[in-house]
Design an enzyme around this catalytic site. Structure first.
Site, PDB file in Angstrom:
ATOM      1  N   CYS A 347       0.818  -1.219   0.000  1.00 40.03           N
ATOM      2  CA  CYS A 347       0.000   0.000   0.000  1.00 40.03           C
ATOM      3  C   CYS A 347       0.853   1.271   0.000  1.00 40.03           C
ATOM      4  O   CYS A 347       0.619   2.195  -0.791  1.00 40.03           O
ATOM      5  CB  CYS A 347      -0.959  -0.017   1.186  1.00 40.03           C
ATOM      6  SG  CYS A 347      -0.162  -0.018   2.820  1.00 40.03           S
ATOM      7  N   HIS A 397      -2.784   1.090   6.801  1.00 40.65           N
ATOM      8  CA  HIS A 397      -3.105   1.021   5.378  1.00 40.65           C
ATOM      9  C   HIS A 397      -3.285   2.431   4.828  1.00 40.65           C
ATOM     10  O   HIS A 397      -3.727   3.346   5.526  1.00 40.65           O
ATOM     11  CB  HIS A 397      -4.373   0.207   5.141  1.00 40.65           C
ATOM     12  CG  HIS A 397      -4.683  -0.026   3.690  1.00 40.65           C
ATOM     13  ND1 HIS A 397      -3.841  -0.738   2.866  1.00 40.65           N
ATOM     14  CD2 HIS A 397      -5.718   0.370   2.903  1.00 40.65           C
ATOM     15  CE1 HIS A 397      -4.358  -0.781   1.642  1.00 40.65           C
ATOM     16  NE2 HIS A 397      -5.492  -0.120   1.646  1.00 40.65           N
ATOM     17  N   GLU A 409      -5.852   1.440  -4.656  1.00 38.21           N
ATOM     18  CA  GLU A 409      -5.055   0.910  -3.542  1.00 38.21           C
ATOM     19  C   GLU A 409      -4.372  -0.388  -3.962  1.00 38.21           C
ATOM     20  O   GLU A 409      -4.779  -1.063  -4.908  1.00 38.21           O
ATOM     21  CB  GLU A 409      -5.949   0.624  -2.329  1.00 38.21           C
ATOM     22  CG  GLU A 409      -6.966  -0.460  -2.611  1.00 38.21           C
ATOM     23  CD  GLU A 409      -7.772  -0.869  -1.389  1.00 38.21           C
ATOM     24  OE1 GLU A 409      -8.658  -1.733  -1.528  1.00 38.21           O
ATOM     25  OE2 GLU A 409      -7.510  -0.345  -0.291  1.00 38.21           O
TER      26      GLU A 409
END
Length: 437
Positions: A347, A397, A409
């Site tokens: 991420c 994240h 993402e």
């Protein structure tokens, strides 16, 4: 993000069965198959009623299975978030450990430099001692009559006396200078030794800090490995339940051709969505390539760079400002998925690539990226803002908002870079981070 893998095809089937009427109203109708050469059987009213009852029962079972699968998916997502918290903690510990080691190395170099200064001061003291010894030896060899009193006694007249007095003063000054030089050399050596000891203590402190950081990193990795091992077992159970639901779903959809048709219509719709995402990725890649090797400007450039990587596999620890890179070992679930053998993004690595084209450097850790720019309330986000998720106060994240309620993402091991609706629950931080605009 978490390490999950529930087939999108099966989820699509369940969603199609649950909202089939809405999908049929917005999806293009599919051509019915050609009628058979002979007319179909004419069912009795009793058969039609039974068929209606069977379909109602099947629809209820499908709805129940849809809810069950949604619950399993939510459980898996929550598990994935917990797993990533441990992984990101280990990632942070590794970064902090390297910083501590670098500081210790600088302190050690400082110790070496001060030791050289101390050696130089010692040489100066030794030289001053030699000068003083030489002066004393000369004075001793010349005897008393060569000293100040002897010079004055031997003067022949007042003028000679003045000259002899000046000569005596010069000798005294030479002796004083020799003593002063030796004292300065001693002070210099003491100062150099003091600096060396302070530098050495500083080096030891930094080395101890580095060792403590290493122990913390080892502990975090061990904790992560234990949690991820437990996670693998849980995910295995989820996968078994998913397989059972798939079997039940296949049995139900086989009983009625109408439900199967709805499924095909939804799959066609899903294929259109995938094609649109692929087209968007290709268009973004074209704009990125058209910008040339130089720095791209603006929010559009950052979004295009992220979108150009749609479909690139997830690899924990992968990605930098130049593009996807090989993942690294984590000693747990990421290793089980073979991330260290894959080339892709995690991420925070995707954010490095997105903003690297803008000339913006970011650390490879979502927690540090959160503090890299201006904080913006979630209610005021704009395309190009970074969104973050946390658990128990620890960010694990990050994704890039692209507008229209969607984000891009790198989700989790086993997944790939994707466009998805913003997840407003599950620990979304109340503030986004804005680097551009």
């Amino acid at each position: 993000m978490a390490l999950l893998h529930v087939p999108a095809r099966r989820v699509a089937v369940l969603v199609a069965l649950l909202v089939g009427a809405m999908i049929l109203s917005s999806s293009p109708a599919m051509a019915d198959p050609a009628p058979p050469p002979s007319p179909p059987p004419n069912p009795s009213d009793q058969q039609l009623d039974q068929s209606k009852n069977d379909m109602a029962t099947a629809a209820g079972q499908v709805g129940k299975l849809t809810s069950q699968l949604a619950a399993v998916q939510a459980e898996a997502d929550a598990l994935g978030a917990k797993l990533e918290v441990r992984q990101e903690s280990a990632n942070k510990a590794l970064v902090d450990l390297q910083v501590a080691r670098d500081a210790a190395q600088v302190a050690a170099q400082r110790v070496q430099a001060t030791q050289l200064e101390a050696a130089a001061a010692a040489d100066a003291i030794e030289q001053a001692h030699r000068q003083l010894d030489e002066f004393i030896a000369v004075a001793y060899e010349q005897g008393v009559q060569s000293g100040s009193f002897g010079l004055l006694m031997e003067a022949s007249d007042p003028s000679d006396l003045v000259q002899r007095a000046e000569f005596t003063q010069a000798i005294a000054e030479q002796q004083s200078a020799a003593l002063d030089g030796m004292q300065r050399a001693r002070i210099a050596k003491v100062n150099a030794d003091s600096v060396a000891r302070a530098a050495e203590l500083d080096a030891v402190a930094k080395q101890n800090a580095a060792a403590g950081a290493k122990r913390s990193a080892d502990s975090a990795v061990a904790t992560a490995q234990a949690a991820l091992s437990a996670g693998i077992a849980q995910l295995h159970q989820v996968d078994l339940r998913r397989a059972d639901l798939e079997h039940q779903l296949d049995t139900l959809t086989a009983k009625d051709s109408g439900l199967r048709a709805q499924r095909q219509r939804y799959l066609a719709y899903q294929a259109q969505v995938a094609a649109a995402a692929k087209s968007a990725a290709a268009a973004a890649a074209g704009r990125v390539a058209g910008a040339g090797a130089g720095t791209v400007g603006g929010v559009r450039g950052a979004i295009d760079r992220a979108l150009s990587q749609i479909g690139v596999t997830y690899a924990w620890g992968g990605g930098n400002a130049r593009g996807p890179t090989r993942g690294i070992r984590d000693g747990g679930v990421a290793d089980a998925f073979g991330d260290f053998r894959k080339t892709g993004f995690d991420c925070s690595g995707l954010m490095l690539y997105a903003f690297g084209g803008m000339g913006i450097g970011l650390p490879h850790y979502s927690g540090y990226q959160y503090n890299a720019g201006k904080k913006v309330p979630i209610s005021q986000i704009r395309p190009g803002d970074m969104l973050f998720w946390s658990e128990d106060g620890s960010i694990h994240h990050v994704a890039l908002y692209i507008g229209d309620g969607k984000m891009v993402e790198a989700p989790y091991s086993g997944g790939a870079v994707r466009i998805t609706p913003v997840r407003y629950g599950g620990g979304l931080m109340p503030y986004a981070t804005r680097l551009l605009g």
